[in-house]
Design a protein around this motif. Sequence first.
Motif, PDB file in Angstrom:
ATOM      1  N   UNK A   7     -35.818  25.416 -65.349  1.00 49.99           N
ATOM      2  CA  UNK A   7     -34.522  25.826 -65.873  1.00 49.99           C
ATOM      3  C   UNK A   7     -33.702  24.631 -66.370  1.00 49.99           C
ATOM      4  N   UNK A   8     -34.104  23.421 -65.947  1.00 59.82           N
ATOM      5  CA  UNK A   8     -33.376  22.251 -66.424  1.00 59.82           C
ATOM      6  C   UNK A   8     -34.274  21.023 -66.328  1.00 59.82           C
ATOM      7  N   UNK A   9     -33.999  20.027 -67.137  1.00 54.98           N
ATOM      8  CA  UNK A   9     -34.688  18.753 -67.062  1.00 54.98           C
ATOM      9  C   UNK A   9     -33.649  17.661 -66.858  1.00 54.98           C
ATOM     10  N   UNK A  10     -34.113  16.501 -66.473  1.00 57.83           N
ATOM     11  CA  UNK A  10     -33.185  15.409 -66.198  1.00 57.83           C
ATOM     12  C   UNK A  10     -32.653  14.765 -67.475  1.00 57.83           C
ATOM     13  N   UNK A  11     -33.309  15.061 -68.576  1.00 58.35           N
ATOM     14  CA  UNK A  11     -32.897  14.441 -69.835  1.00 58.35           C
ATOM     15  C   UNK A  11     -32.884  15.491 -70.943  1.00 58.35           C
ATOM     16  N   UNK A  12     -31.890  15.451 -71.824  1.00 54.35           N
ATOM     17  CA  UNK A  12     -31.893  16.394 -72.954  1.00 54.35           C
ATOM     18  C   UNK A  12     -32.978  16.064 -73.969  1.00 54.35           C
ATOM     19  N   UNK A  13     -33.489  14.844 -73.912  1.00 56.28           N
ATOM     20  CA  UNK A  13     -34.515  14.418 -74.859  1.00 56.28           C
ATOM     21  C   UNK A  13     -35.313  13.276 -74.253  1.00 56.28           C
ATOM     22  N   UNK A  14     -36.610  13.455 -74.148  1.00 56.27           N
ATOM     23  CA  UNK A  14     -37.488  12.439 -73.588  1.00 56.27           C
ATOM     24  C   UNK A  14     -38.071  11.573 -74.701  1.00 56.27           C
ATOM     25  N   UNK A  15     -38.584  10.423 -74.311  1.00 58.13           N
ATOM     26  CA  UNK A  15     -39.318   9.624 -75.287  1.00 58.13           C
ATOM     27  C   UNK A  15     -40.611  10.340 -75.672  1.00 58.13           C
ATOM     28  N   UNK A  16     -41.324  10.827 -74.660  1.00 56.18           N
ATOM     29  CA  UNK A  16     -42.614  11.491 -74.896  1.00 56.18           C
ATOM     30  C   UNK A  16     -42.737  12.696 -73.980  1.00 56.18           C
ATOM     31  N   UNK A  17     -43.235  13.792 -74.511  1.00 53.46           N
ATOM     32  CA  UNK A  17     -43.642  14.919 -73.676  1.00 53.46           C
ATOM     33  C   UNK A  17     -45.163  15.003 -73.730  1.00 53.46           C
ATOM     34  N   UNK A  18     -45.787  15.101 -72.543  1.00 50.84           N
ATOM     35  CA  UNK A  18     -47.242  15.168 -72.429  1.00 50.84           C
ATOM     36  C   UNK A  18     -47.624  16.579 -72.003  1.00 50.84           C
ATOM     37  N   UNK A  19     -48.588  17.171 -72.676  1.00 55.05           N
ATOM     38  CA  UNK A  19     -49.081  18.497 -72.316  1.00 55.05           C
ATOM     39  C   UNK A  19     -50.432  18.326 -71.637  1.00 55.05           C
ATOM     40  N   UNK A  20     -50.485  18.666 -70.355  1.00 57.16           N
ATOM     41  CA  UNK A  20     -51.702  18.502 -69.577  1.00 57.16           C
ATOM     42  C   UNK A  20     -51.576  17.355 -68.595  1.00 57.16           C
ATOM     43  N   UNK A  21     -52.317  17.447 -67.476  1.00 55.65           N
ATOM     44  CA  UNK A  21     -52.172  16.456 -66.404  1.00 55.65           C
ATOM     45  C   UNK A  21     -53.497  15.944 -65.873  1.00 55.65           C
ATOM     46  N   UNK A  22     -54.577  16.193 -66.597  1.00 56.89           N
ATOM     47  CA  UNK A  22     -55.895  15.750 -66.153  1.00 56.89           C
ATOM     48  C   UNK A  22     -56.196  14.328 -66.560  1.00 56.89           C
ATOM     49  N   UNK A  23     -57.420  14.066 -67.002  1.00 54.75           N
ATOM     50  CA  UNK A  23     -57.817  12.706 -67.363  1.00 54.75           C
ATOM     51  C   UNK A  23     -56.936  12.149 -68.480  1.00 54.75           C
ATOM     52  N   UNK A  24     -56.756  12.920 -69.547  1.00 56.77           N
ATOM     53  CA  UNK A  24     -55.960  12.448 -70.685  1.00 56.77           C
ATOM     54  C   UNK A  24     -54.476  12.414 -70.359  1.00 56.77           C
ATOM     55  N   UNK A  25     -53.951  13.532 -69.852  1.00 52.25           N
ATOM     56  CA  UNK A  25     -52.525  13.595 -69.550  1.00 52.25           C
ATOM     57  C   UNK A  25     -52.127  12.649 -68.445  1.00 52.25           C
ATOM     58  N   UNK A  26     -52.957  12.549 -67.415  1.00 52.88           N
ATOM     59  CA  UNK A  26     -52.660  11.643 -66.314  1.00 52.88           C
ATOM     60  C   UNK A  26     -52.658  10.198 -66.751  1.00 52.88           C
ATOM     61  N   UNK A  27     -53.668   9.808 -67.559  1.00 54.70           N
ATOM     62  CA  UNK A  27     -53.719   8.430 -68.035  1.00 54.70           C
ATOM     63  C   UNK A  27     -52.530   8.133 -68.946  1.00 54.70           C
ATOM     64  N   UNK A  28     -52.167   9.074 -69.822  1.00 51.75           N
ATOM     65  CA  UNK A  28     -51.019   8.865 -70.699  1.00 51.75           C
ATOM     66  C   UNK A  28     -49.741   8.662 -69.881  1.00 51.75           C
TER      67      UNK A  28
END
Length: 590
Positions: A7-28
Amino acid sequence: MPFLDTSKTRSPRYDVVIIGSGAAGGMAAYVLAKAGVKVLMLEAGRKYDPATETPMFETNADAPLRGVDTPDKPNGFFDATIGGWTVKGEPYVVENQKEKTWVEGAFQNRNKTDQGFMWWRARMLGGRTNHWGRVSLRLGPLDFKPKSFDGLGFDWPISYEDVAPYYDQVDQLIGVFGSKEGLENNPDSDFFQPPPKPRAYEHLIMRGGKKLGIPVVASRLAILTKPINGRAACFYATSCGRGCAIRANFQSTTVLIPPALETGNLDILTGAMAREVTLDAQGRATGVHFIDTATGKEEHVAARAVILGASACESARLLMNSKSAKFPQGLGNSTGHLGRWLTDSTGSDLGGQIPALENMPLHNEDGTSNMHTYGPWVKHHEAKAGKLGFPRGYYLAWGGGRTMPGMGAATSSLLGNVYGKKLKEEARRYYGSFVSISCRGEMIPNEQSYMELDPEKKDQWGIPVARFHFKWSDYELKQVAYAQQNFADLIEAAGGKVTRPPEKDGSKAITAGGSVKHEIGVTRMSAEPKDGVTNSFGQLWDCQNVVVADGGVFVSGPYKNPTLTILALAWRACDRLIDGMKKGEIAAPV
């Protein structure tokens, strides 16, 4: 808190949003957060913590149905899997090759090759890194330039030398055991941890390999044999597929995400199903629309750049669904390559029984949950010269010994029609004397294997679903037929007997497409925009502030498991992204 409510995030705009949390997302997340970049990670599944959720010391007797596979737990009850071949409310569609009809993908039989394509999806923090086999093989120089070597497939726009420094960094971060062998196209590492000793059945396979001229060497697995980076060494408690409470094997949830969170630069939203990458009028990414899976509410997060690490086919589906006036066929699809060139590793296996292992006295068979040795492919030039009947190879893997028995462990034609005390005696006699040999081989990309959006069907969130076309070519069918005889020869050279004759028909020997779970290639990188979806750093040719960091960028499907290379390429892509953002070259406008 870094784990947020949607329902809310800590920032209205992030530098980067990552989709996924596995090998690629976790490393990013690890690389970016460590560099001071403000990151939001979107994970479609639930939060997962191996430290508290791993059943380290429970036996199959403690599990429902003695831990056997079920549709909800396709790798067994204790496997660290949330998701699988079938995800409730998230169907996909495949072409049944035999009947030429479209059917909803909900298959469990990995040996039924006419069923189309099997798509594995994880729905948990850390994705598939929580339960993978930990096989960590580097792609070699020939793997990056296959067309130049034998005229088939496509060359990558990068070379082994471009990726080698990142392989080194990944090895030092995650920990990989192995041994230096100096074999062509099987690059060694200067950072291998000591490999564990071969088990009894592996010594017999090594003896058989020596007779046949098949190298049998130490495996290369992302499992610690000595402490590194504050993580303890494996003490052989349980299967790595359950996850690891002590962080001895590589999982994104234990190795990458925790240090990224410690920087204070990473926020994580679980239960966030990405629907599309949003764009401005100039076609630059501005963020991501996603569904809060708990409420069904659609939300949006703004960002300067977007990284896709949802797994190859999920990232491709997201791009296909990111349509706009500028990109009516989907983002990244201006040259028609999005979703094309889908590949998976080939798979086949054969079992046998080794009489020398019968009635073995009790002895220490502790070890990792995967093989301590394997057989790398070394016949590149024989294949190129046409001496084998197929162009690309495979590596050999095996299992056996006194692993934890499951349901059916005492079921064998060797036991005969016995009951009671005699049954127990025979079961003890044969327990641990069986071996299974399998292969993981290379698939050459073909035009008949691809994915697209189904024109009608949608998932429970209203998002159009993926539709798959898949076909093994004669190259792969001949490869696994050859491998079947290879298995039989090796079992017999080890002093054993095969439990059935090797299959000569490759179409019956090969496993279904997608069943090995190495699907890659649907957002491939290229040297020129006309030949692919991304540049050599995973940036979309259509949109430079969108980066694909997962296996979709692979140009070919070498016989080596893709996770290590995904980790290396993701690190390389993030270094490029950081540099571009510092220079003001890669960012959505404020």
